[in-house]
Design a protein around this motif. Sequence first.
Motif, short mmCIF file in Angstrom:
data_model
loop_
_atom_site.label_atom_id
_atom_site.label_comp_id
_atom_site.label_asym_id
_atom_site.label_seq_id
_atom_site.Cartn_x
_atom_site.Cartn_y
_atom_site.Cartn_z
N GLY A 75 -5.68 20.33 -2.37
CA GLY A 75 -4.86 19.16 -2.12
C GLY A 75 -5.72 17.94 -1.94
N ASN A 76 -5.08 16.81 -1.79
CA ASN A 76 -5.80 15.56 -1.59
C ASN A 76 -4.85 14.52 -1.03
OD1 ASN A 76 -4.68 13.85 -4.03
ND2 ASN A 76 -5.23 15.87 -4.88
N SER A 77 -5.43 13.50 -0.44
CA SER A 77 -4.69 12.37 0.09
C SER A 77 -5.21 11.10 -0.56
CB SER A 77 -4.81 12.28 1.61
OG SER A 77 -4.26 13.43 2.23
N GLN A 78 -4.31 10.21 -0.91
CA GLN A 78 -4.68 8.97 -1.59
C GLN A 78 -4.06 7.78 -0.87
OE1 GLN A 78 -6.59 8.88 -4.40
NE2 GLN A 78 -6.79 11.10 -4.48
N VAL A 79 -4.88 6.74 -0.66
CA VAL A 79 -4.40 5.45 -0.18
C VAL A 79 -4.50 4.48 -1.35
CG1 VAL A 79 -4.72 3.57 1.46
CG2 VAL A 79 -5.11 5.94 2.18
N LEU A 80 -3.35 3.94 -1.80
CA LEU A 80 -3.28 3.20 -3.05
C LEU A 80 -2.78 1.78 -2.79
CD1 LEU A 80 -1.57 6.02 -5.12
CD2 LEU A 80 -4.02 5.54 -4.99
N PRO A 81 -3.68 0.83 -2.57
CA PRO A 81 -3.26 -0.56 -2.37
C PRO A 81 -3.00 -1.25 -3.71
CG PRO A 81 -5.63 -0.39 -2.14
CD PRO A 81 -5.13 1.01 -2.39
N SER A 82 -2.17 -2.30 -3.68
CA SER A 82 -1.90 -3.06 -4.89
C SER A 82 -1.56 -4.50 -4.53
CB SER A 82 -0.75 -2.44 -5.70
OG SER A 82 0.46 -2.54 -4.97
N LEU A 83 -1.88 -5.42 -5.46
CA LEU A 83 -1.60 -6.84 -5.31
C LEU A 83 -1.15 -7.39 -6.66
CD1 LEU A 83 -1.74 -9.64 -3.88
CD2 LEU A 83 -4.14 -9.74 -4.61
N ASN A 84 -0.02 -8.10 -6.68
CA ASN A 84 0.49 -8.74 -7.89
C ASN A 84 0.81 -10.19 -7.58
OD1 ASN A 84 1.05 -6.30 -9.86
ND2 ASN A 84 1.82 -5.70 -7.84
N VAL B 16 0.85 -1.18 0.00
CA VAL B 16 0.00 0.00 0.00
C VAL B 16 0.89 1.24 0.00
CG1 VAL B 16 -0.18 0.07 2.53
CG2 VAL B 16 -1.96 1.16 1.11
N ARG B 17 0.47 2.24 -0.75
CA ARG B 17 1.17 3.52 -0.80
C ARG B 17 0.21 4.61 -0.32
NH1 ARG B 17 5.44 5.75 -3.68
NH2 ARG B 17 5.74 3.77 -4.76
N TYR B 18 0.74 5.51 0.48
CA TYR B 18 -0.01 6.69 0.91
C TYR B 18 0.64 7.92 0.31
CZ TYR B 18 -1.69 10.49 3.86
OH TYR B 18 -2.22 11.67 4.30
N ALA B 19 -0.15 8.74 -0.36
CA ALA B 19 0.37 9.95 -1.00
C ALA B 19 -0.45 11.15 -0.56
CB ALA B 19 0.34 9.82 -2.52
N ASP B 20 0.22 12.14 -0.01
CA ASP B 20 -0.45 13.37 0.43
C ASP B 20 0.07 14.53 -0.40
OD1 ASP B 20 -2.06 14.92 2.54
OD2 ASP B 20 -0.09 15.90 2.63
N THR B 21 -0.84 15.28 -1.01
CA THR B 21 -0.49 16.39 -1.91
C THR B 21 -1.13 17.67 -1.41
OG1 THR B 21 -0.43 14.86 -3.78
CG2 THR B 21 -0.52 17.20 -4.28
#
Length: 709
Positions: free
Chosen positions: A473-482, A444-449
């Motif tokens: 601005g915005n905040s994003q929680v970006l999960p991923s599965l490979n 998971v990645r967290y990005a705050d702008t």
Amino acid sequence: MESGSGFLNFESTYSDVTEDWEGQYSGLINWKNEDETFGILASVTQQNRSAVSEYSRTENWQYFCSETPFGACGETAVEWTQLETVDGRTIQGYAPFAVVIGEKDEERERLGYQLTMQWQPTENFGLTFNYIGSTLGQNSEIIEQNGYQSDFWTSLSSAWPTFCCYKETMITDFRVDNGTITMLQMEDLDPTDDNYLASYAGGGFIYESESTSDTYDIEMDFSGEGWDARANVGSTKSEGGITRGVYQRFRATNGSTTSWGWDFNSSQVLQGEHNGYNAFDWHQPDYAGDHSDEETYAQLDVSFDYELAIFESFDVGFKWRDHEVARDNSNAYFDEGTPDNYGGDYWWCTTCGYSWHHDPANYPGADVVATWVGQGESLTGNAGTGTTGLMGVDWDTFDTWVEGNFDEAISTNQATVFNVKEEITSLYVQGNFAMGAISGNIGVRYADTKQEAITLDDIDGLRDETPEVRKGGNSQVLPSLNMKWDAADDLVVRASAAKVMSRVQYSDLGASLFWYPIQGGIGSGSGGNPDLEPYQATQYDLGLEWYFEQGAILGATLFSKDINTFVVTDSYITNLNYDGTQYPVSISGPVNGSDATSEGIEIFYQQAFDWGGGVFANYTYTDTSLATLESQDGSTRRIPLTGASENQYNVSAYYETDDWSARVSYNWRDSWAAFESNGKTVFTDDYGQVDMNATYSFSDQLQLNASVV
């Protein structure tokens, strides 16, 4: 690399449009000490390039339909009273504000240089310094021929009797195909009266620009028992801009234009006849810009070889970015030293921040204008431009006349001034797992702008001295599965799921609002949108790969994307206030679209043959839904998803031996939705490109390359 080794590269390129041979030169050299713990590598590249392109384009489509202006038909928000011909036939349908054919001639000179230094004092620590610098000089000249709507939107026999420019219609013929006015012809049937065609013109642009870019980066590698780490710190900055930009529009007026119109089914879409350009509008006397783009960053990534349940290792990381983009542009005006002088002897100003027009009572004379305008080189006609050639501009003669008659005054071009600041903080954690034949990662990645846009808006050419500060601005929680499953020795199944994002361009966020009203008509303007949300989507992929022999694969991937938000350029009518009066204005700018899906399949094939040949090929089919577009005026409609082609494919074949190799490739894609304009979608046509290259090695030290695009 061996110490003291490197390379020299000499390249010459020929273009069949410019008919020029042009060079590119590069070289690299490296050195390291005997212990191989310290090394230096330096390189430089110099390139000269020119490009010529022909084009035809239209601007700002609008619908002509009813007996009442501004929306009585209900077809779209952008409507005008119906057109009529000289013999009383009515015309309804979409027509562009302007039809333009043009040619652009561009020259670029690039110089790039790089320095890398590495120090490896121990096996567990390394330090690398990188510097990359470049300079770019770019000169462009654009010649255009255009016809614009003033000659037919004021030919509305039943519209606005008090309209400022009302005159009798000159439309003699037309054709409407599927609601679009694909042909319109206007003629001056009585050259002796004051009702003459005035909107057939030629334009000349010239831009000269210089810019520099410098990037400094320090990278440190650490390792210990069971862990590895890498840290980066650095900064990058570019600055420069247009040192000179002039735009003049020459008009065939006062009865000089005898006819003009368009025919989109013709090899020359814009057509007209005139007796010479005898006047001009000084639309952009002398334009210059100071631009800068700067970022400072720091990053740390750490990997741990730590087993926990199904996990074999873990990765964590952090990155911080501080970015600032600034645009500051100015115009130089030439009058009696007073750019706000509406009553000057030579010029009158309609929008003092942008456009000056020559006073009809003080034209320098058709004989003077004729010394500035000449016939350009012939064209290929492949872009709907025809082959007769466009007007040319003698800029030296024009500059001499200007300098001998006027003083220079500077004003700020507010339409392109903005400053955008952005601070981004990102964190991620990822676990790498394996369970027999199944492996992959989950994270998971967290990005705050945080963003701040500072603009100085411009209304009717008058500068707003109070900066408009818009924060967001915005905040994003970006999960991923490979995941990967080795189903057999020659069969692999892959699956992935992720939430993804892409940030908005700075110019879309920060461009100032610039508009001007028209008394009795629809004004126009443009601007950025600091409230834009980033591109966001949730995507899923399922793939199968068959490795049917050594160096060969056949596979397919199914994909599905739920697109939550994206950015598209749109034009819409809205009411804006100026001096207590509401004016309808057509604004062009970026807006968010939402609620779209993109699904499809990609098929790919690759094989290398024993006799030295091989082939690569892939095909992608994409099925997209309509997306929702909510304009800034509050209206909502469904539109095609921008940028998506239904069919795309790429095919490459090659053959190689120890001494030489050759390759040919073809890439093709369907047409795609490009942007929105006044309730309609503008598409970009399908596109194909063929590339060929060959290489011959005379020895290990000398190689010859050739390529064709």
